[in-house]
Design an enzyme around this catalytic site. Structure first.
Site, PDB file in Angstrom:
ATOM      1  N   GLU A  97     -57.139 -33.648 -35.734  1.00  0.00           N
ATOM      2  CA  GLU A  97     -56.411 -34.588 -34.869  1.00  0.00           C
ATOM      3  C   GLU A  97     -57.367 -35.667 -34.367  1.00  0.00           C
ATOM      4  O   GLU A  97     -57.444 -35.954 -33.171  1.00  0.00           O
ATOM      5  CB  GLU A  97     -55.776 -33.841 -33.687  1.00  0.00           C
ATOM      6  CG  GLU A  97     -54.873 -32.701 -34.104  1.00  0.00           C
ATOM      7  CD  GLU A  97     -54.133 -32.031 -32.952  1.00  0.00           C
ATOM      8  OE1 GLU A  97     -54.124 -32.572 -31.830  1.00  0.00           O
ATOM      9  OE2 GLU A  97     -53.564 -30.944 -33.178  1.00  0.00           O
TER      10      GLU A  97
ATOM     11  N   GLU B  61     -54.256 -23.791 -29.781  1.00  0.00           N
ATOM     12  CA  GLU B  61     -54.718 -23.863 -28.383  1.00  0.00           C
ATOM     13  C   GLU B  61     -54.569 -22.550 -27.609  1.00  0.00           C
ATOM     14  O   GLU B  61     -54.009 -22.518 -26.517  1.00  0.00           O
ATOM     15  CB  GLU B  61     -54.007 -25.013 -27.667  1.00  0.00           C
ATOM     16  CG  GLU B  61     -54.279 -26.347 -28.347  1.00  0.00           C
ATOM     17  CD  GLU B  61     -53.530 -27.533 -27.730  1.00  0.00           C
ATOM     18  OE1 GLU B  61     -52.901 -27.370 -26.677  1.00  0.00           O
ATOM     19  OE2 GLU B  61     -53.587 -28.623 -28.326  1.00  0.00           O
TER      20      GLU B  61
HETATM   21  O1  G3I Z   1     -38.462 -36.708 -28.056  1.00  0.00           O
HETATM   22  C1  G3I Z   1     -38.432 -37.367 -26.784  1.00  0.00           C
HETATM   23  C2  G3I Z   1     -37.531 -38.531 -26.859  1.00  0.00           C
HETATM   24  O2  G3I Z   1     -36.225 -38.078 -27.083  1.00  0.00           O
HETATM   25  C3  G3I Z   1     -37.639 -39.307 -25.553  1.00  0.00           C
HETATM   26  O3  G3I Z   1     -36.884 -40.481 -25.661  1.00  0.00           O
HETATM   27  C4  G3I Z   1     -39.081 -39.687 -25.261  1.00  0.00           C
HETATM   28  C5  G3I Z   1     -39.231 -40.396 -23.925  1.00  0.00           C
HETATM   29  O4  G3I Z   1     -40.475 -40.138 -23.352  1.00  0.00           O
HETATM   30  O5  G3I Z   1     -39.838 -38.508 -25.223  1.00  0.00           O
HETATM   31  C6  G3I Z   1     -39.811 -37.843 -26.471  1.00  0.00           C
HETATM   32  O6  G3I Z   1     -40.652 -36.738 -26.465  1.00  0.00           O
HETATM   33  C7  G3I Z   1     -42.043 -36.997 -26.414  1.00  0.00           C
HETATM   34  C8  G3I Z   1     -42.666 -36.593 -27.727  1.00  0.00           C
HETATM   35  O7  G3I Z   1     -44.065 -36.665 -27.638  1.00  0.00           O
HETATM   36  C9  G3I Z   1     -42.217 -37.464 -28.902  1.00  0.00           C
HETATM   37  O8  G3I Z   1     -42.637 -38.774 -28.713  1.00  0.00           O
HETATM   38  C10 G3I Z   1     -42.597 -36.155 -25.287  1.00  0.00           C
HETATM   39  O9  G3I Z   1     -42.117 -36.656 -24.045  1.00  0.00           O
HETATM   40  C11 G3I Z   1     -44.090 -36.174 -25.312  1.00  0.00           C
HETATM   41  O10 G3I Z   1     -44.591 -35.236 -24.366  1.00  0.00           O
HETATM   42  C12 G3I Z   1     -44.590 -35.782 -26.680  1.00  0.00           C
HETATM   43  O11 G3I Z   1     -45.982 -35.861 -26.680  1.00  0.00           O
HETATM   44  C13 G3I Z   1     -46.610 -35.208 -27.753  1.00  0.00           C
HETATM   45  C14 G3I Z   1     -47.575 -34.165 -27.212  1.00  0.00           C
HETATM   46  O12 G3I Z   1     -48.266 -33.557 -28.284  1.00  0.00           O
HETATM   47  C15 G3I Z   1     -46.814 -33.115 -26.431  1.00  0.00           C
HETATM   48  O13 G3I Z   1     -47.502 -31.968 -26.254  1.00  0.00           O
HETATM   49  C16 G3I Z   1     -47.370 -36.245 -28.557  1.00  0.00           C
HETATM   50  O14 G3I Z   1     -46.444 -37.122 -29.208  1.00  0.00           O
HETATM   51  C17 G3I Z   1     -48.224 -35.545 -29.621  1.00  0.00           C
HETATM   52  O15 G3I Z   1     -49.078 -36.496 -30.213  1.00  0.00           O
HETATM   53  C18 G3I Z   1     -49.077 -34.474 -28.960  1.00  0.00           C
HETATM   54  O16 G3I Z   1     -49.802 -33.825 -29.970  1.00  0.00           O
HETATM   55  C19 G3I Z   1     -50.702 -32.796 -29.533  1.00  0.00           C
HETATM   56  C20 G3I Z   1     -50.791 -31.786 -30.649  1.00  0.00           C
HETATM   57  O17 G3I Z   1     -49.508 -31.320 -30.984  1.00  0.00           O
HETATM   58  C21 G3I Z   1     -51.700 -30.621 -30.259  1.00  0.00           C
HETATM   59  N1  G3I Z   1     -52.993 -31.097 -29.855  1.00  0.00           N
HETATM   60  C22 G3I Z   1     -52.992 -32.133 -28.811  1.00  0.00           C
HETATM   61  C23 G3I Z   1     -52.132 -33.297 -29.260  1.00  0.00           C
HETATM   62  C24 G3I Z   1     -52.182 -34.411 -28.248  1.00  0.00           C
HETATM   63  O18 G3I Z   1     -51.640 -33.971 -27.031  1.00  0.00           O
END
Ligand code: G3I
Length: 382
Positions: free
Chosen positions: A271, A166
């Site tokens: 993705e 990105e």
């Molecule tokens: O790890 C913490 C956990 O400890 C906590 O209890 C929980 C409560 O909300 O949050 C957890 O972290 C979250 C993490 O996912 C794991 O579930 C984050 O808040 C959350 O922001 C994070 O989101 C991820 C996102 O990237 C962040 O940028 C998504 O799972 C993941 O699918 C998404 O993936 C991205 C790719 O890497 C890049 N392209 C876009 C794609 C979708 O956004």
């Protein structure tokens, strides 16, 4: 979709619905003697491209055995959804954490899967200390150390890396990330060179969303071409493919497949998911920085909490059939298709862009059952 294809998918959908009403399924109905006909989508596409899924930490650490079984049965490539991002794998300047990432690689190896490392250099989910490095040569040295340590650890075991994720704005200019602000455009080539040195056999990928947009496409082509011309090893362009029932137009996707493969690299759909829920502001792609919390709990924005109606299952089936027909047409250029999640209950789209919704974007439902979209692909994709 061609009318005849649409009709076939429709008829097949009615057939599947009929079987479900009768308490059967295509699998239980198929009690004929074993043939060589593929019984999974992965097997059906094995000579065309890898078929994969992103897997999250909860599944790796305490996930259900049934889901692990599904992952092994249905996919031949795996991407860790979050655990190789900088903040997780290299949270402190001198501290790495490989506990979870090792588990992914162990799981993948136990069923001979292709493994994709995601993502080495990304402005998001970055360890906070990195933004304190504001000297360009110091940042370059630190990027090299980060990449070398991680890629060498998994040399020969992780087969492809999203090296930079990105880096572009929607208009094709480079995003003003910390890396760009400190090092300028050079940070991209620098990261790819470090990855190539650490594991010369690994496939090195530039990965981004909305890669079908003409302006973004032009920007990516311009910069990646410059790098390739300068001798930098880039093996693939990853089109993330966070799409919806109606967009993007597949002609735009097709134009991007052509433009990226003209660079002499593979195209990967890294993705893939298809949201069935409304997007505020007609949202496209996956810029994770937008906040739509005002819509939380809004029933109009979350209409399928009780399940996906047959009519929408059919739309999803038709959309996936069109998408895979395109991938199949370009099978000589497309080397991998990865879904962003294993089943609907795992999808990040339940939490974004509005938290707490019930989305249905993948090929398996929350009970791990194949959805009509899966069955339509099995029928339509020759
Ligand atoms: O790890 C913490 C956990 O400890 C906590 O209890 C929980 C409560 O909300 O949050 C957890 O972290 C979250 C993490 O996912 C794991 O579930 C984050 O808040 C959350 O922001 C994070 O989101 C991820 C996102 O990237 C962040 O940028 C998504 O799972 C993941 O699918 C998404 O993936 C991205 C790719 O890497 C890049 N392209 C876009 C794609 C979708 O956004």
């Amino acid at each position: 979709m061609h009318k005849s294809t649409s009709l076939l998918v429709g008829l097949f959908f009615l057939f599947v619905t009929f079987l479900s009403c009768e308490g059967g399924s295509p699998e239980t109905a198929a009690t004929q003697p074993e043939t060589t006909t593929p019984t999974t989508l992965k097997a059906k596409l094995k000579d065309q491209f890898y078929l994969g899924a992103a897997v999250g930490k909860a599944q790796i650490e305490q996930g259900s055995p049934a889901t692990t079984e599904l992952i092994k049965r249905e996919f031949n490539t795996l991407t860790p959804e979050n655990d190789m991002k900088w903040e997780n794998i290299h949270p402190e300047r001198d501290g790495y954490n490989f506990v979870t990432s090792d588990r992914y690689v162990d799981l993948a190896e136990s069923s001979d899967m292709h493994v994709v490392g995601h993502a080495l250099v990304w402005h998001s989910q970055l360890a906070p200390y990195v933004t304190e490095i504001t000297d360009s040569s110091e940042l370059a040295t630190h990027i090299t150390e980060h990449i070398t340590t991680i890629v060498e650890r998994y040399k020969g075991r992780i087969h492809a890396w999203d090296v930079v994720n990105e880096a572009f704005n929607e208009d094709g200019t480079l995003r003003a990330s910390h890396f760009y602000n400190v090092m300028g455009e050079d940070y991209l080539a620098h990261a790819f060179r470090a990855a190539a040195a650490a594991d010369p056999a690994a496939k090195l990928i530039y990965n981004d969303y909305n890669m079908w947009k003409p302006a973004k496409r032009e920007g990516v082509v311009r910069v990646i071409k410059k790098m390739i011309d300068a001798g930098v090893k880039v093996d693939g362009i990853g089109m993330q493919a966070h799409w919806s029932l109606n967009g993007p137009e597949l002609t735009d996707v097709e134009n991007s497949i052509k433009a990226y493969s003209d660079l002499g690299v593979d195209v990967m759909f890294t993705e893939l998911d298809v949201t069935v829920l409304p997007n505020p502001w007609d949202l496209e792609g996956a810029d994770v920085n937008q906040d739509f919390s005002i819509y939380e709990g809004d029933e109009k924005m979350d209409a399928y909490r009780a399940g996906l109606p047959d009519s929408v299952q059919q739309q999803l089936a038709e959309r996936y059939t069109d998408i895979f027909a395109l991938f199949k047409r370009y099978q000589d250029k497309v080397s991998r298709v990865t879904f962003w999640g294993v089943h609907d209950g795992h999808s990040w789209l339940n939490g974004w862009p509005i938290a707490g919704r019930t989305n249905h974007p993948l090929l398996f439902d929350r009970e791990l059952k194949r959805k009509p979209a899966y069955d339509a692909l099995m029928m339509e994709i020759k």
